[in-house]
Design an enzyme around this catalytic site. Structure first.
Site, PDB file in Angstrom:
ATOM      1  N   LYS A  32       0.818  -1.209   0.000  1.00  0.00           N
ATOM      2  CA  LYS A  32       0.000   0.000   0.000  1.00  0.00           C
ATOM      3  C   LYS A  32       0.859   1.269   0.000  1.00  0.00           C
ATOM      4  CE  LYS A  32      -0.845  -0.022   4.953  1.00  0.00           C
ATOM      5  NZ  LYS A  32      -0.075   1.144   5.412  1.00  0.00           N
ATOM      6  N   THR A  33       2.014   1.193   0.650  1.00  0.00           N
ATOM      7  CA  THR A  33       2.875   2.364   0.632  1.00  0.00           C
ATOM      8  C   THR A  33       3.368   2.626  -0.792  1.00  0.00           C
ATOM      9  OG1 THR A  33       3.588   1.729   2.838  1.00  0.00           O
ATOM     10  CG2 THR A  33       4.829   3.453   1.755  1.00  0.00           C
ATOM     11  N   ASP A 224      -3.343   7.646   4.982  1.00  0.00           N
ATOM     12  CA  ASP A 224      -2.845   6.292   5.197  1.00  0.00           C
ATOM     13  C   ASP A 224      -3.425   5.752   6.512  1.00  0.00           C
ATOM     14  OD1 ASP A 224      -1.446   4.007   4.843  1.00  0.00           O
ATOM     15  OD2 ASP A 224       0.516   4.839   5.345  1.00  0.00           O
ATOM     16  N   GLU A 225      -3.456   4.452   6.671  1.00  0.00           N
ATOM     17  CA  GLU A 225      -3.939   3.826   7.918  1.00  0.00           C
ATOM     18  C   GLU A 225      -5.300   4.385   8.304  1.00  0.00           C
ATOM     19  OE1 GLU A 225      -2.204   1.406   8.882  1.00  0.00           O
ATOM     20  OE2 GLU A 225      -0.048   1.813   8.805  1.00  0.00           O
ATOM     21  N   GLN A 255      -6.230  -4.528  10.404  1.00  0.00           N
ATOM     22  CA  GLN A 255      -5.104  -3.992  11.170  1.00  0.00           C
ATOM     23  C   GLN A 255      -5.515  -2.809  12.032  1.00  0.00           C
ATOM     24  OE1 GLN A 255      -1.161  -3.971   9.185  1.00  0.00           O
ATOM     25  NE2 GLN A 255      -2.294  -4.532   7.343  1.00  0.00           N
ATOM     26  N   ARG A 614       4.158  -9.042  10.330  1.00  0.00           N
ATOM     27  CA  ARG A 614       5.405  -8.265  10.205  1.00  0.00           C
ATOM     28  C   ARG A 614       6.531  -9.146   9.684  1.00  0.00           C
ATOM     29  NH1 ARG A 614       3.383  -4.396   9.139  1.00  0.00           N
ATOM     30  NH2 ARG A 614       1.534  -5.690   9.247  1.00  0.00           N
TER      31      ARG A 614
END
Length: 765
Positions: A32-33, A224-225, A255, A614
């Site tokens: 996504k980044t 974002d997020e 998340q 992660r």
DNA sequence: TGGAATGATGTTTTT
DNA sequence: CATCATTCCA
């Protein structure tokens, strides 16, 4: 379309979207980044002015990294002009520009949590309330929650639901505390963290010209997020995006781990409601992790009821199974992880920086630190007590704050007598009373002759005058000196450096070095050259602007080849080849604070999902049978989350040979789960209604179960009813049958130790 | 007034 | 067990 090269089809579609609202639902590790950075690069390539792009991230670090990555594509000179940062930092900047609209000075101070709490405490005392009932901590939480929902002091007092709740809880005067707190902040020219969002909303709500101005300015907005935004943040986005609707949000409901801070997954659904024609892109291919890890994580998250169904998959190799390790104690766990890192490092020629140790609470870091240090493995701890929250650092920064904004009462109180200059409690009490009477800051009570406290004169009064004169002297150099020059001058002339230097204990030396480090950081800050304006001085005011919102994770020491230790929350957005998820024990992870509702438990499960995802190559889970908590040895059961990972993805625990009688892992787990009070386990649905527990029943049940630290369905986390103390929650059990002792917390009566033999406890189903 | 000594109290997660 | 806060003494 060269900006979109190297992206997969889904990523390309999302990154190539230019006009109109859009939402990207992005699974963990799905890039996504990449999509965000490439989309911004693409926008700029299409002729969008970087100054009109607003990009909001969750941490400063994420913002910096994204800026760098965009810089690499479109060049730094373009990337630099994007408005990129956290909600808090971006809107703090805007609030400084527009501060006079809401009657704040542009150099307003940002109060951190400590400052806020201290003010709450003062206000409670000032109202003559009992701080046992009105716990500053929890009151501040209540106020913070209100602000995050855009409920000001007036709205709070007028809201019958809220007032009802407070009344019910026996704390009817929270509204007054809120009002007093707000007034105090105002008087001090200070905003707390929540105000940065709250007041931004006020600006946009009450000043149509400003709303219009920023709607025009920010032609493109990216968030974002998004799953971790709260209502105040949601409203800012909604307001700013309303005119052009070029709003792009990126997130993953799986998340979402910040609901405790008011984050609301609902925002994702609201987004689709607000922009019915928004384009939705799903990124489902995971590039980060092995099949094993991705599938294990999928299996875990599937147990949550609340979620947007996604099919995250990976084309990567199956990889190694997930190790599970049982340790005897917290120290033992530290030793195991440290050894495992050493072994893996040499076997795979891995680097220290390829390893991360992730835990639920900051307090767990200690055992790992010790063991790593013993083995000379360099590590770095993120979070915990941030550098900027250390006493010596806050002291110096408080001087800075006071120089920039003399009304800052918290800063004033902190340093008025540090280093000691003979201004004691009596003096300060009198000054505080005078300030309250004139409704002015402490500073004004000293400097304004009209507000002079009658009961202060002579030596005490002289010392106060000297102090303020000194600070005023510093302030004259505010605009002419660099941050470092003035900062260093202050550190010296206040005697703070000398004071710290006197202390030759190791801790004292460390404190001195910390201050040196801060000054070194300021030097670096002062010497930065802005190509657009090479002669500009970076002043102390500029430095303060940044520093309040910096966290430890934003600090960079040159050597980054270190093992990372951090909470799972802090690990969000990061990735490591080897990840150790430790402390997987009931009541720790999931936290005992989160066992009351399904929603809370599901958030813990998402947290576990974040932790697992992660890992790139290998994940290892561990738990300790015993652990020191509150200075006491506690027995633990393995976390339910271990069981939720299907066995096919696991290497089940290697039973430690030193243990005298090996315990059957699965048996231990199943006995435990039979006693779990609630939750959504399918194997043993909770019994409905209330179960009477007689002493004999307690003994019998415990005998049958054979679990050492639990009794007849009474286990840590269980809600119970006591004849005299009322409703309470079991914190822990200790002792052998039949002398099992329970520590129970009763909201009305406090914490009690009860022998199950005698206390007639009813379990509340 | 300042400092040491003692006692109470609290732990999730963070901008 | 830590940190903090209050208390007590010089």
């Amino acid at each position: 379309m060269q900006m979109l090269e190297g992206l997969n089809e889904a990523q390309k579609a999302a990154a190539g979207h230019v006009e109109g609202p859009m939402m990207v639902v992005a699974g963990a590790g799905s890039g996504k980044t990449r999509v965000l950075t490439h989309r911004i690069a693409h926008l700029i390539d299409q002729g969008v002015d970087p100054f009109s792009i607003l990009s909001l991230t969750f941490t400063n670090k994420a913002a910096r990294e994204m800026k760098e990555r965009i810089g690499r594509i479109v060049g730094d000179s373009e990337a630099r002009n994007i408005w990129m940062g956290t909600f808090h930092s971006v809107f703090a900047r805007i609030l400084r520009i527009e501060s006079e609209r809401i009657n704040y000075p542009s150099n307003f101070t940002i109060y951190d949590t400590q400052d806020s709490r201290s003010v709450v405490k003062d206000v409670i005392k000032g109202l003559g309330l009992d701080d046992k009932l009105y716990k500053p901590n929890s009151i501040h939480g209540r106020i913070s929650g209100a602000k995050n929902n855009l409920i000001g002091p007036g709205d709070y007092a007028a809201n019958s639901d809220i007032i009802g709740e407070d009344h019910q809880a026996g704390r009817p005067r929270i509204a007054e505390i809120y009002a007093g707190y707000d007034a105090r902040l105002k008087r001090s020219g200070a905003m707390d963290f929540d105000d940065l969002l709250f007041k931004t909303n006020v600006l946009l709500r009450d000043f149509p010209d400003l709303l219009h101005k920023y709607q025009q300015k920010f032609a493109f907005i990216l968030v974002d997020e998004y799953q971790d935004t709260n209502f105040a943040q949601y409203m800012i986005i909604r307001q700013l995006g309303a005119a052009r609707e070029n709003v792009c949000v990126v997130g993953d409901d799986a998340q979402s781990i910040y609901s405790f801070r008011g984050a609301n997954i609902q925002n994702i659904l609201n987004f689709q409601r607000d922009y019915p024609d928004c384009a939705v892109y799903k990124l489902e291919q995971n590039y980060r992790s092995t099949k094993n890890i991705v599938e294990a994580a999928n299996a875990v998250i599937a147990k949550n009821q609340d979620q947007i169904r996604k099919d995250v998959w990976t084309g990567n190799d199956a990889g190694e199974k997930i190790d599970v390790h049982r340790a005897l104690s917290d120290n033992d766990e530290g030793g195991f992880v440290a050894d495992a890192i050493l072994t893996t490092r040499s076997r795979e020629q891995a680097h220290n920086k390829d390893f991360a140790i992730l835990y639920r609470t900051n307090a767990q870091s200690r055992a790992f630190e010790e063991q790593l240090r013993k083995r000379n493995v360099p590590y770095r701890i993120y979070g915990g007590l941030s550098f900027y929250q250390r006493k010596e650092i806050k002291d110096l920064i408080s001087y800075f704050r006071l120089v920039a904004n003399p009304s800052d009462d918290e800063g004033f109180k902190r340093v008025v007598n540090y280093p000691a200059r003979g201004i004691g409690k009596t003096t300060m009490d009198r000054l505080t009373v005078a300030a309250a009477r004139h409704d002015c800051s402490l500073w004004d009570a000293v400097r304004d002759p009209l507000r002079k406290p009658e009961d202060l004169k002579g030596a005490a009064w002289g010392k106060l005058q000297d102090f303020t004169t000194m600070v005023e002297g510093f302030a004259t150099r505010l605009d002419s000196a660099s941050a470092f020059d003035l900062g260093h001058h202050i550190a010296q002339h206040t005697g703070l450096l000398r004071e710290l230097h006197k202390d030759k204990t190791p801790e004292g030396v460390a404190r001195y070095e910390n201050v040196e480090e801060l000054l070194a950081g300021m030097k670096e800050f002062s010497e930065q050259v802005d190509p657009a304006n090479p002669d500009a001085i970076h002043t102390l005011g500029d430095f303060l602007l940044d520093v309040a919102l910096l966290t430890d994770a934003d600090q960079d020491d040159g050597d980054d080849n270190k093992v990372s230790l951090m909470t799972i929350h802090a690990a969000k957005g990061l990735e490591f080849p080897h990840v150790y998820i430790v402390g997987l024990e009931e009541n720790l992870f999931p936290s005992q604070m989160a066992l009351n509702t399904r929603e809370e438990l599901e958030e813990e499960r998402r947290l576990f999902y974040v932790a697992l995802t992660r890992a790139e190559k290998k994940a290892t889970l561990s738990y300790a049978l015993t652990r020191y908590r509150w200075g006491q040895l506690m027995q633990n059961e393995p976390s339910r989350f271990i069981e939720e990972v299907d066995d096919q993805y696991l290497n089940l625990p290697v039973v430690n040979a030193r243990r005298p009688e090996p315990v059957n892992f699965n048996a231990a787990r199943s006995t435990f789960y039979k006693q779990m009070p609630s939750g959504n386990r399918t194997a043993t649905p909770p019994k409905p209604g209330m179960k009477k527990l007689t002493p004999t029943a307690a003994g019998a049940a415990a005998d049958a179960g054979g679990a050492p630290a639990s009794s007849g369905g009474i286990a840590p986390g269980v809600e119970v009813q006591h004849a005299r103390f009322g409703k309470g929650k079991v914190l822990k059990l200790e002792g052998e049958i039949p002398n099992v002792k329970a520590t129970v917390f009763f909201p009305t009566a406090g914490q009690k130790q009860l022998l199950l033999k005698f206390a007639k406890l009813e379990i509340l189903g």
